[in-house]
Write a protein that holds these residues in place. Structure first.
Motif, PDB file in Angstrom:
ATOM      1  N   CYS A 179       0.812  -1.229   0.000  1.00  0.00           N
ATOM      2  CA  CYS A 179       0.000   0.000   0.000  1.00  0.00           C
ATOM      3  C   CYS A 179       0.841   1.274   0.000  1.00  0.00           C
ATOM      4  CB  CYS A 179      -0.987   0.041   1.163  1.00  0.00           C
ATOM      5  SG  CYS A 179      -2.169  -1.315   1.148  1.00  0.00           S
ATOM      6  N   ALA A 180       2.166   1.168  -0.024  1.00  0.00           N
ATOM      7  CA  ALA A 180       3.003   2.371  -0.109  1.00  0.00           C
ATOM      8  C   ALA A 180       2.742   3.080  -1.434  1.00  0.00           C
ATOM      9  CB  ALA A 180       4.478   2.013   0.019  1.00  0.00           C
ATOM     10  N   ALA A 181       2.762   4.396  -1.395  1.00  0.00           N
ATOM     11  CA  ALA A 181       2.485   5.183  -2.597  1.00  0.00           C
ATOM     12  C   ALA A 181       3.625   5.061  -3.602  1.00  0.00           C
ATOM     13  CB  ALA A 181       2.276   6.646  -2.221  1.00  0.00           C
ATOM     14  N   VAL A 182       3.249   4.972  -4.885  1.00  0.00           N
ATOM     15  CA  VAL A 182       4.204   5.002  -5.993  1.00  0.00           C
ATOM     16  C   VAL A 182       4.087   6.362  -6.660  1.00  0.00           C
ATOM     17  CG1 VAL A 182       4.909   3.949  -8.166  1.00  0.00           C
ATOM     18  CG2 VAL A 182       4.003   2.518  -6.327  1.00  0.00           C
ATOM     19  N   ARG A 183       5.219   7.020  -6.878  1.00  0.00           N
ATOM     20  CA  ARG A 183       5.214   8.383  -7.405  1.00  0.00           C
ATOM     21  C   ARG A 183       5.985   8.497  -8.720  1.00  0.00           C
ATOM     22  NH1 ARG A 183       3.744  12.240  -3.343  1.00  0.00           N
ATOM     23  NH2 ARG A 183       3.529  11.231  -1.294  1.00  0.00           N
ATOM     24  N   ALA A 184       5.512   9.394  -9.553  1.00  0.00           N
ATOM     25  CA  ALA A 184       6.228   9.837 -10.750  1.00  0.00           C
ATOM     26  C   ALA A 184       6.233  11.359 -10.720  1.00  0.00           C
ATOM     27  CB  ALA A 184       5.547   9.326 -12.014  1.00  0.00           C
TER      28      ALA A 184
ATOM     29  N   GLY B 260       7.047  13.183  -8.479  1.00  0.00           N
ATOM     30  CA  GLY B 260       6.568  13.621  -7.180  1.00  0.00           C
ATOM     31  C   GLY B 260       5.091  13.419  -6.939  1.00  0.00           C
ATOM     32  N   GLU B 261       4.334  13.020  -7.964  1.00  0.00           N
ATOM     33  CA  GLU B 261       2.888  12.825  -7.839  1.00  0.00           C
ATOM     34  C   GLU B 261       2.567  11.355  -7.590  1.00  0.00           C
ATOM     35  OE1 GLU B 261       0.456  15.224  -7.922  1.00  0.00           O
ATOM     36  OE2 GLU B 261       2.125  16.648  -7.942  1.00  0.00           O
ATOM     37  N   VAL B 262       1.592  11.095  -6.720  1.00  0.00           N
ATOM     38  CA  VAL B 262       1.159   9.724  -6.458  1.00  0.00           C
ATOM     39  C   VAL B 262       0.352   9.233  -7.648  1.00  0.00           C
ATOM     40  CG1 VAL B 262      -0.184   8.224  -4.956  1.00  0.00           C
ATOM     41  CG2 VAL B 262       1.127  10.111  -3.964  1.00  0.00           C
ATOM     42  N   ILE B 263       0.796   8.127  -8.245  1.00  0.00           N
ATOM     43  CA  ILE B 263       0.093   7.576  -9.408  1.00  0.00           C
ATOM     44  C   ILE B 263      -0.358   6.136  -9.184  1.00  0.00           C
ATOM     45  CG2 ILE B 263       1.418   9.059 -10.973  1.00  0.00           C
ATOM     46  CD1 ILE B 263       2.875   6.415 -11.844  1.00  0.00           C
ATOM     47  N   GLY B 264      -0.109   5.584  -7.999  1.00  0.00           N
ATOM     48  CA  GLY B 264      -0.495   4.203  -7.725  1.00  0.00           C
ATOM     49  C   GLY B 264       0.065   3.754  -6.398  1.00  0.00           C
ATOM     50  N   HIS B 265       0.138   2.448  -6.208  1.00  0.00           N
ATOM     51  CA  HIS B 265       0.614   1.918  -4.928  1.00  0.00           C
ATOM     52  C   HIS B 265       1.223   0.538  -5.121  1.00  0.00           C
ATOM     53  CE1 HIS B 265      -3.478   0.227  -5.311  1.00  0.00           C
ATOM     54  NE2 HIS B 265      -2.983  -0.809  -4.646  1.00  0.00           N
ATOM     55  N   VAL B 266       1.976   0.123  -4.119  1.00  0.00           N
ATOM     56  CA  VAL B 266       2.511  -1.236  -4.080  1.00  0.00           C
ATOM     57  C   VAL B 266       1.383  -2.169  -3.654  1.00  0.00           C
ATOM     58  CG1 VAL B 266       4.197  -2.775  -2.997  1.00  0.00           C
ATOM     59  CG2 VAL B 266       4.793  -0.380  -3.447  1.00  0.00           C
ATOM     60  N   THR B 267       1.239  -3.278  -4.345  1.00  0.00           N
ATOM     61  CA  THR B 267       0.212  -4.244  -3.974  1.00  0.00           C
ATOM     62  C   THR B 267       0.867  -5.549  -3.544  1.00  0.00           C
ATOM     63  OG1 THR B 267      -1.877  -5.255  -4.680  1.00  0.00           O
ATOM     64  CG2 THR B 267      -0.137  -5.070  -6.341  1.00  0.00           C
ATOM     65  N   THR B 268       0.071  -6.584  -3.332  1.00  0.00           N
ATOM     66  CA  THR B 268       0.606  -7.835  -2.797  1.00  0.00           C
ATOM     67  C   THR B 268       1.661  -8.430  -3.725  1.00  0.00           C
ATOM     68  OG1 THR B 268      -1.287  -8.964  -3.800  1.00  0.00           O
ATOM     69  CG2 THR B 268      -1.443  -8.422  -1.473  1.00  0.00           C
ATOM     70  N   SER B 269       2.760  -8.895  -3.133  1.00  0.00           N
ATOM     71  CA  SER B 269       3.828  -9.489  -3.934  1.00  0.00           C
ATOM     72  C   SER B 269       3.433 -10.887  -4.375  1.00  0.00           C
ATOM     73  CB  SER B 269       5.132  -9.532  -3.141  1.00  0.00           C
ATOM     74  OG  SER B 269       4.991 -10.341  -1.994  1.00  0.00           O
ATOM     75  N   GLU B 270       4.071 -11.347  -5.429  1.00  0.00           N
ATOM     76  CA  GLU B 270       3.839 -12.690  -5.942  1.00  0.00           C
ATOM     77  C   GLU B 270       5.162 -13.460  -5.911  1.00  0.00           C
ATOM     78  OE1 GLU B 270       0.893 -13.611  -6.222  1.00  0.00           O
ATOM     79  OE2 GLU B 270      -0.124 -11.670  -6.282  1.00  0.00           O
TER      80      GLU B 270
ATOM     81  N   ALA C 117       8.094   2.662 -23.274  1.00  0.00           N
ATOM     82  CA  ALA C 117       9.156   3.583 -22.877  1.00  0.00           C
ATOM     83  C   ALA C 117       9.573   3.329 -21.424  1.00  0.00           C
ATOM     84  CB  ALA C 117       8.696   5.028 -23.050  1.00  0.00           C
ATOM     85  N   THR C 118      10.737   3.845 -21.059  1.00  0.00           N
ATOM     86  CA  THR C 118      11.240   3.716 -19.694  1.00  0.00           C
ATOM     87  C   THR C 118      10.686   4.842 -18.832  1.00  0.00           C
ATOM     88  OG1 THR C 118      13.283   2.701 -20.481  1.00  0.00           O
ATOM     89  CG2 THR C 118      13.314   3.644 -18.273  1.00  0.00           C
ATOM     90  N   VAL C 119      10.241   4.501 -17.623  1.00  0.00           N
ATOM     91  CA  VAL C 119       9.742   5.514 -16.697  1.00  0.00           C
ATOM     92  C   VAL C 119      10.511   5.417 -15.383  1.00  0.00           C
ATOM     93  CG1 VAL C 119       7.441   5.473 -17.734  1.00  0.00           C
ATOM     94  CG2 VAL C 119       7.916   4.057 -15.747  1.00  0.00           C
ATOM     95  N   ASP C 120      10.634   6.546 -14.719  1.00  0.00           N
ATOM     96  CA  ASP C 120      11.269   6.627 -13.401  1.00  0.00           C
ATOM     97  C   ASP C 120      10.191   6.734 -12.337  1.00  0.00           C
ATOM     98  OD1 ASP C 120      13.864   6.629 -14.495  1.00  0.00           O
ATOM     99  OD2 ASP C 120      13.805   8.804 -14.781  1.00  0.00           O
ATOM    100  N   LEU C 121      10.267   5.868 -11.330  1.00  0.00           N
ATOM    101  CA  LEU C 121       9.295   5.846 -10.251  1.00  0.00           C
ATOM    102  C   LEU C 121      10.016   5.830  -8.917  1.00  0.00           C
ATOM    103  CD1 LEU C 121       6.898   3.049 -11.615  1.00  0.00           C
ATOM    104  CD2 LEU C 121       6.608   5.524 -11.852  1.00  0.00           C
ATOM    105  N   THR C 122       9.369   6.348  -7.898  1.00  0.00           N
ATOM    106  CA  THR C 122       9.869   6.222  -6.528  1.00  0.00           C
ATOM    107  C   THR C 122       8.740   5.690  -5.660  1.00  0.00           C
ATOM    108  OG1 THR C 122       9.258   8.499  -5.957  1.00  0.00           O
ATOM    109  CG2 THR C 122      11.491   8.129  -6.788  1.00  0.00           C
TER     110      THR C 122
ATOM    111  N   GLN D  15      13.559   2.206 -12.280  1.00  0.00           N
ATOM    112  CA  GLN D  15      13.452   2.506 -13.705  1.00  0.00           C
ATOM    113  C   GLN D  15      12.901   1.254 -14.360  1.00  0.00           C
ATOM    114  OE1 GLN D  15      17.513   3.696 -14.758  1.00  0.00           O
ATOM    115  NE2 GLN D  15      16.750   5.740 -15.184  1.00  0.00           N
ATOM    116  N   ILE D  16      11.746   1.375 -14.994  1.00  0.00           N
ATOM    117  CA  ILE D  16      11.134   0.179 -15.576  1.00  0.00           C
ATOM    118  C   ILE D  16      10.640   0.465 -16.985  1.00  0.00           C
ATOM    119  CG2 ILE D  16      10.456  -0.909 -13.401  1.00  0.00           C
ATOM    120  CD1 ILE D  16       7.679   0.246 -13.756  1.00  0.00           C
ATOM    121  N   ALA D  17      10.674  -0.570 -17.806  1.00  0.00           N
ATOM    122  CA  ALA D  17      10.103  -0.558 -19.149  1.00  0.00           C
ATOM    123  C   ALA D  17       9.594  -1.956 -19.430  1.00  0.00           C
ATOM    124  CB  ALA D  17      11.141  -0.142 -20.194  1.00  0.00           C
ATOM    125  N   ALA D  18       8.469  -2.055 -20.091  1.00  0.00           N
ATOM    126  CA  ALA D  18       7.859  -3.349 -20.362  1.00  0.00           C
ATOM    127  C   ALA D  18       8.805  -4.252 -21.144  1.00  0.00           C
ATOM    128  CB  ALA D  18       6.558  -3.167 -21.145  1.00  0.00           C
TER     129      ALA D  18
END
Length: 477
Positions: A115-120, A122-132, A168-173, A181-184
């Motif tokens: 449930c920790a916030a994921v930011r791009a 500096g803006e919250v765009i999602g959250h961490v969910t259950t790991s697999e 494309a590659t995006v930077d998230l915190t 840094q993730i890209a599909a």
């Protein structure tokens, strides 16, 4: 309500004004039923006038245009034949406010609390969910981030989703966690380090898989894992093959024999824990331990491994890794799959989008739910969620290049196609008067319902291993 000046493109970069005509800037993408990977401009080998079947070509919604403001039929309603079965494919770009991305990141490293916030930016765009199993999961986007927050939050969320879905590659915190840094389809970068492999299994599974290979080479094995740390001499696998007791003691919450939870805090060290020194999880040894006892400690990816021998005070002392154990550590590494970031686009195809298919929108929903209608996303297969509505997920790497766009609402624009038999389309109240033959669409013609013209066409082969939108048997795949 978007005014586009002569010779200019609109705010979304999807349409332009050319001599007073509305032009869709991205070329209409046509899938060809080949797997050679070639991508060529369609007009370089113009349609030769031969009859084209639905087994040879598929009109995707990439570059097709939308039904907005949703009172009219879809831009393309295409008729084709597959093994003597008459098929209809309804092709449109959907405008999705109810959409997001589910991101799977193959790593044992702790990225952030649930449930920790994921930011791009500096803006919250999602959250961490259950790991697999072997992966950390993020849930990004959704209507609340797109439209329910500040204007900047919506803009950043939309831009990040667009970039991710287009490869494309995006930077998230992550709040209290990692920088990413993730890209599909690419290896993720966690805190500046590129991930190489996902774990072979949890600590318990690793003990079970390699028990026989370690017997006779070492007296004890501990596989360090944030979730389930495995201890060979106590584990059922060790007992079955006659592994002797060693007197080892592990700090943590004991589950079943040889399996321990919570040996350390989550982190980016050994086995997804915060451990730098794995000996921190060892308690004092029981009296049955002996000087010279050999101990292998290894992580679930083989990235961390160390060898110890007990001294006369039964204290582990690190030694150089013996040559006899090196193959087993390499075997763990060998059995780890490459680490990737996977991006699944998720959306609800509800509301007015369905009116582009039929005058009675609920009939499309029911047809999809009963599997009479197949849904694809840029020709790519989708996973349909059960229950009400048309809620689907699709792997963005299976779609044509740059399949996604946006509108300043903000919302994503994504391709969607509905394929069914002609009889089923007629039964659900489809726009039969707007059906055009596939060969005409291949020729570059558009239906009379379109208020725009195409800027061009391109062909692309289907992705390797991906199913064809209409099966070889002539039935829906």
């Amino acid at each position: 309500m978007c005014y586009i000046a002569e010779g200019r493109a609109g705010a979304c970069d999807r349409y332009a004004n050319e001599g007073g005509a509305l032009v869709r800037l991205d070329p209409l993408t046509i899938l060809e039923n080949r797997e050679d990977g070639a991508v060529v401009p369609f007009l370089d080998r113009e349609w030769d006038g031969e009859i084209v079947s639905g087994e040879d070509a598929f009109i995707t919604a990439v570059g097709s245009g939308t039904t907005y403001p949703d009172y009219k039929p879809a831009p393309f309603i295409v008729g084709s034949r597959a093994r003597d079965v008459d098929m209809i494919t309804v092709v449109t770009e959907g405008i999705f406010s109810y959409c997001g991305a589910k991101v799977k990141i193959d790593t044992d490293r702790h990225l952030g609390a649930e449930c920790a916030a994921v930011r791009a930016e500096g803006e919250v765009i999602g959250h961490v969910t259950t790991s697999e199993y072997g992966s950390q999961m993020l849930s990004l986007g959704g209507v609340h981030h797109l439209t329910g927050g500040s204007k900047k939050e919506g803009r950043v969320t939309c831009a990040t989703l667009l970039a991710l879905c287009n490869g494309a590659t995006v930077d998230l915190t992550i709040d209290g966690g990692a920088e990413l840094q993730i890209a599909a389809g690419q290896a993720p970068v966690v805190n500046g380090a590129r991930e190489e492999r996902m774990r072979v299994g949890c600590g318990s599974a690793t003990v079970g898989m390699f028990a026989a290979q370690w017997k006779g080479l070492v007296d004890e094995v501990v596989v360090v894992d944030d979730h389930i740390t495995g201890v060979m001499s106590e584990h059922q696998a060790g007992k079955v093959i006659g592994w002797p007791q060693t007197g080892i003691r592990i700090k943590g919450r004991r589950s079943t024999p040889g399996r321990y939870f919570q040996v350390a805090e989550p982190g980016t060290g050994w086995g997804g824990t915060d451990l730098i020194d794995p000996l921190a999880i060892l308690d004092t040894w029981k009296p049955e331990a002996w000087p010279g006892l050999s101990l292998l400690m290894v992580s679930t990816t083989g990235e961390h491994a160390a060898y110890y021998e007990l001294n006369n005070d039964l204290v582990p002392v690190q030694q150089e890794m013996p040559a006899r154990l090196l193959p087993s550590v390499r075997r763990i590494e060998e059995n780890c799959e490459p680490s990737l970031a996977s991006v699944l686009f998720m959306a609800g195809a509800g509301g007015s989008l369905r009116s582009g298919v039929t005058e009675n929108p609920v009939s499309l929903t029911r047809s999809v739910q009963s599997r009479l209608t197949r849904v694809t996303c840029g020709g790519a297969p989708v996973m349909m969620w059960p229950g009400g509505g048309i809620t689907f997920m699709a792997d963005v790497t299976q779609m044509p290049k740059n399949a996604f766009g946006y509108v300043p609402t903000p919302a994503l624009v994504a391709p969607i196609e509905f394929t069914m038999s002609r009889a089923d389309y007629q039964a659900l109240g489809g726009h039969m008067d707007y059906v055009m033959p596939l060969e005409q669409a291949m020729q570059g013609l558009t239906g009379r319902q379109n208020d725009h013209r195409l800027s061009g066409r391109r062909s692309e082969t289907r992705k390797k291993g991906a199913p064809w939108p209409v099966s070889r048997s002539g039935e829906l795949a």
